[in-house]
Design a protein around this motif. Sequence first.
Motif, PDB file in Angstrom:
ATOM      1  N   LYS A  99       0.868  -1.124   0.034  1.00  0.00           N
ATOM      2  CA  LYS A  99       0.134  -0.035  -0.078  1.00  0.00           C
ATOM      3  C   LYS A  99       0.829   1.269   0.054  1.00  0.00           C
ATOM      4  O   LYS A  99       0.227   2.330  -0.070  1.00  0.00           O
ATOM      5  CB  LYS A  99      -0.710   0.035   1.356  1.00  0.00           C
ATOM      6  CG  LYS A  99      -1.880  -1.092   1.251  1.00  0.00           C
ATOM      7  CD  LYS A  99      -2.696  -1.293   2.448  1.00  0.00           C
ATOM      8  CE  LYS A  99      -3.591  -2.263   2.668  1.00  0.00           C
ATOM      9  NZ  LYS A  99      -4.690  -2.430   3.904  1.00  0.00           N
ATOM     10  N   THR A 100       2.183   1.250   0.142  1.00  0.00           N
ATOM     11  CA  THR A 100       3.061   2.191   0.226  1.00  0.00           C
ATOM     12  C   THR A 100       4.314   1.816  -0.580  1.00  0.00           C
ATOM     13  O   THR A 100       4.478   0.655  -0.906  1.00  0.00           O
ATOM     14  CB  THR A 100       3.386   2.834   1.359  1.00  0.00           C
ATOM     15  OG1 THR A 100       4.018   3.944   1.519  1.00  0.00           O
ATOM     16  CG2 THR A 100       3.920   1.724   2.487  1.00  0.00           C
ATOM     17  N   ASP A 124       8.222  -2.278   3.163  1.00  0.00           N
ATOM     18  CA  ASP A 124       7.882  -1.043   2.854  1.00  0.00           C
ATOM     19  C   ASP A 124       7.944  -0.024   3.934  1.00  0.00           C
ATOM     20  O   ASP A 124       8.359  -0.330   4.984  1.00  0.00           O
ATOM     21  CB  ASP A 124       6.208  -1.041   2.090  1.00  0.00           C
ATOM     22  CG  ASP A 124       5.285  -1.510   3.131  1.00  0.00           C
ATOM     23  OD1 ASP A 124       5.405  -1.252   4.379  1.00  0.00           O
ATOM     24  OD2 ASP A 124       4.204  -1.868   2.862  1.00  0.00           O
ATOM     25  N   ALA A 125       7.597   1.244   3.356  1.00  0.00           N
ATOM     26  CA  ALA A 125       7.799   2.407   4.363  1.00  0.00           C
ATOM     27  C   ALA A 125       6.749   2.526   5.547  1.00  0.00           C
ATOM     28  O   ALA A 125       7.143   3.127   6.460  1.00  0.00           O
ATOM     29  CB  ALA A 125       7.607   3.626   3.640  1.00  0.00           C
ATOM     30  N   MET A 165       8.835   2.236  12.564  1.00  0.00           N
ATOM     31  CA  MET A 165       8.601   0.980  11.805  1.00  0.00           C
ATOM     32  C   MET A 165       8.927   0.541  10.177  1.00  0.00           C
ATOM     33  O   MET A 165       8.791  -0.545  10.099  1.00  0.00           O
ATOM     34  CB  MET A 165       7.010   0.551  11.834  1.00  0.00           C
ATOM     35  CG  MET A 165       6.529   0.589  13.450  1.00  0.00           C
ATOM     36  SD  MET A 165       4.807   0.258  13.480  1.00  0.00           S
ATOM     37  CE  MET A 165       4.668   0.159  15.364  1.00  0.00           C
ATOM     38  N   SER A 166       9.495   1.771   9.651  1.00  0.00           N
ATOM     39  CA  SER A 166       9.584   1.496   8.159  1.00  0.00           C
ATOM     40  C   SER A 166      10.701   0.552   8.086  1.00  0.00           C
ATOM     41  O   SER A 166      11.875   0.444   8.937  1.00  0.00           O
ATOM     42  CB  SER A 166      10.226   2.771   7.570  1.00  0.00           C
ATOM     43  OG  SER A 166       9.148   3.766   7.602  1.00  0.00           O
ATOM     44  N   VAL A 183      14.626  -2.140  10.750  1.00  0.00           N
ATOM     45  CA  VAL A 183      13.555  -1.144  10.692  1.00  0.00           C
ATOM     46  C   VAL A 183      14.117   0.304  11.271  1.00  0.00           C
ATOM     47  O   VAL A 183      15.421   0.361  11.778  1.00  0.00           O
ATOM     48  CB  VAL A 183      12.392  -1.540  11.527  1.00  0.00           C
ATOM     49  CG1 VAL A 183      11.820  -2.667  11.126  1.00  0.00           C
ATOM     50  CG2 VAL A 183      12.718  -1.533  13.064  1.00  0.00           C
ATOM     51  N   GLY A 184      13.446   1.262  11.167  1.00  0.00           N
ATOM     52  CA  GLY A 184      13.847   2.695  11.385  1.00  0.00           C
ATOM     53  C   GLY A 184      14.137   2.853  12.949  1.00  0.00           C
ATOM     54  O   GLY A 184      14.834   3.837  13.216  1.00  0.00           O
ATOM     55  N   SER A 185      13.592   2.106  13.848  1.00  0.00           N
ATOM     56  CA  SER A 185      13.880   2.365  15.350  1.00  0.00           C
ATOM     57  C   SER A 185      15.315   1.848  15.522  1.00  0.00           C
ATOM     58  O   SER A 185      15.773   1.994  16.778  1.00  0.00           O
ATOM     59  CB  SER A 185      12.762   1.607  16.077  1.00  0.00           C
ATOM     60  OG  SER A 185      12.731   0.324  15.911  1.00  0.00           O
TER      61      SER A 185
END
Length: 324
Positions: A99-100, A124-125, A165-166, A183-185
């Motif tokens: 979806k992204t 995904d992002a 979360m990305s 992930v981004g974290s």
Amino acid sequence: HTTAAAQVRGWNFNSPPPRTKWTRRVPHPVQVRGWNFNSGVCLAEFPSVSQEVAALLWLTPHRFIHRPLVGAGWDRALAFWPADANADDARPTLVPAHKTDILALCLCEQAGVDADDWVVASGDAHGDVLLHVASSGRLTARLPAEELNGPLGEGLSQAERGGAMSVFSLFWLHAAQVLLVGVGSGHVHAVDPAAGRRVLTVAPDVFPDDPQPGAISEATPVHALALRPRPDAVSAMAFQPVAQRLLLGESSGAVQMWRLKSAGDKAPLAFARIRRFQAHWQAVVLLACSPVARLWASCGSDGGARLWDARGRPLNVLDPAGPA
């Protein structure tokens, strides 16, 4: 590429022979090209897709895999190209999935599973990870961001949750037969693709030997820079099989070294922290390990490439500002 508007955003290799490197460039028109690794000759240019391609995969062709080149990105779909760019059906087969924007791809080469049933993972992002059959692109499992991250996103705003979360990187850890999701974290989730579930999360704790912030100048070696208090988004991953080291590259330019304590066969999957150090001035975009020696290399968005030993000591620096 000669045009100033074109930017190469990534690459992947097929299995030799022949040795071919695949690249994609942005902005429009989006082009995927195959190159001879030894001579630098462009061998093929595949029909383009409409949006940026953020990741590429090469699947070894066999009787069930007729479209071995896989790309994904801002089209939010997986694009499958045939091996021959001049074939009548050379246009990519698009498999709508996310979806992204898709940011990462990975092939899960599962032991004891036929190659036509291997899984292609895409992240995904938003933080979702989808698993697809490599031979057909058929969706087999969807791991939502909320399921992967659990309580990690609690207390964050919608914008903060999206960045934390990305999915920035995916890596198949063959030694443990798990898919690693960065992930981004700064967390890394280990996923069992056969069961379609998370089995472990490696938390970005502060390493005990992190150096304290101090004064730096242009003469300060990059590996001696002060680190941020906590690890940043996991932008690249690799595994050094000889030393059994898992390497995590961060968007801050730092690299983490972990030891694989248990691969999950006789004991639960487990890692042990070794050290964390600054490898580049900017984000680490690629990590690669020698399969036979205790050596590994890193590339950063600062344009530099560096060679390291198993302990994380720099051996050689390829500086873009220096001599060729």
